[in-house]
Design a protein around this motif. Structure first.
Motif, mmCIF file in Angstrom:
data_model
loop_
_atom_site.group_PDB
_atom_site.id
_atom_site.type_symbol
_atom_site.label_atom_id
_atom_site.label_comp_id
_atom_site.label_asym_id
_atom_site.label_seq_id
_atom_site.Cartn_x
_atom_site.Cartn_y
_atom_site.Cartn_z
ATOM 1 N N ARG A 61 -43.000 8.284 -15.175
ATOM 2 C CA ARG A 61 -44.254 8.536 -14.682
ATOM 3 C C ARG A 61 -45.541 8.070 -15.581
ATOM 4 O O ARG A 61 -46.330 7.663 -15.199
ATOM 5 C CB ARG A 61 -44.394 10.057 -14.160
ATOM 6 C CG ARG A 61 -43.416 10.430 -13.227
ATOM 7 C CD ARG A 61 -43.605 9.861 -11.837
ATOM 8 N NE ARG A 61 -44.809 10.658 -11.175
ATOM 9 C CZ ARG A 61 -45.496 10.050 -10.303
ATOM 10 N NH1 ARG A 61 -45.133 9.072 -9.473
ATOM 11 N NH2 ARG A 61 -46.408 10.718 -10.070
ATOM 12 N N VAL A 62 -45.377 8.473 -16.774
ATOM 13 C CA VAL A 62 -46.517 8.219 -17.827
ATOM 14 C C VAL A 62 -46.570 6.612 -17.794
ATOM 15 O O VAL A 62 -47.707 6.000 -17.894
ATOM 16 C CB VAL A 62 -46.382 8.737 -19.026
ATOM 17 C CG1 VAL A 62 -47.182 7.974 -20.131
ATOM 18 C CG2 VAL A 62 -46.392 10.216 -19.090
ATOM 19 N N CYS A 63 -45.590 5.791 -17.735
ATOM 20 C CA CYS A 63 -45.523 4.402 -17.702
ATOM 21 C C CYS A 63 -46.212 3.934 -16.279
ATOM 22 O O CYS A 63 -46.026 2.458 -16.232
ATOM 23 C CB CYS A 63 -44.412 3.758 -18.053
ATOM 24 S SG CYS A 63 -44.062 3.944 -19.658
ATOM 25 N N GLY A 64 -46.300 4.601 -15.416
ATOM 26 C CA GLY A 64 -46.769 4.234 -14.078
ATOM 27 C C GLY A 64 -46.044 4.117 -12.818
ATOM 28 O O GLY A 64 -46.448 3.388 -12.067
ATOM 29 N N LEU A 65 -44.803 4.381 -13.193
ATOM 30 C CA LEU A 65 -43.709 4.138 -12.135
ATOM 31 C C LEU A 65 -44.096 5.487 -10.827
ATOM 32 O O LEU A 65 -44.122 6.732 -11.397
ATOM 33 C CB LEU A 65 -42.563 4.307 -12.681
ATOM 34 C CG LEU A 65 -42.130 3.098 -13.416
ATOM 35 C CD1 LEU A 65 -40.549 3.138 -14.134
ATOM 36 C CD2 LEU A 65 -42.089 1.781 -12.691
ATOM 37 N N GLY A 66 -43.872 5.083 -9.896
ATOM 38 C CA GLY A 66 -43.902 6.313 -8.564
ATOM 39 C C GLY A 66 -42.701 6.754 -8.366
ATOM 40 O O GLY A 66 -41.701 6.269 -8.924
#
Length: 85
Positions: A61-66
């Motif tokens: 989530r921190v790396c931008g994955l939903g």
């Protein structure tokens, strides 16, 4: 419940880290887990792997994955539950 419009994409998580940092951190975490569970703490294998799973979800989530990218969106949960039942 109103019908879901398939043309609308869900909002993505805000990317804090580049994805390659996430990949490096995930591989390092998995290698450390294999060493710790196999050599140091074999009795703590299940609790430690639950913690590692939560950390990997937070990292994704921190790396931008939903949730949809991870296959954990609401529309996938019914199919997943039927497959694993």
């Amino acid at each position: 419940m109103p019908p879901v419009d398939p043309t609308i994409t869900p909002p993505r998580a805000r990317r804090v880290l580049p994805r390659w940092w996430g990949l490096v951190a995930a591989v390092a975490l998995l290698v450390a887990t294999n060493v710790l569970v196999g050599v140091v703490w074999p009795a703590w294998a299940v609790p430690w792997k639950v913690v590692v799973t939560a950390l990997l979800l937070v990292l994704a989530r921190v790396c931008g994955l939903g949730w949809d990218d991870l296959g954990l969106a609401r529309r996938h949960l019914g199919t997943s539950c039927r497959l694993w039942a």
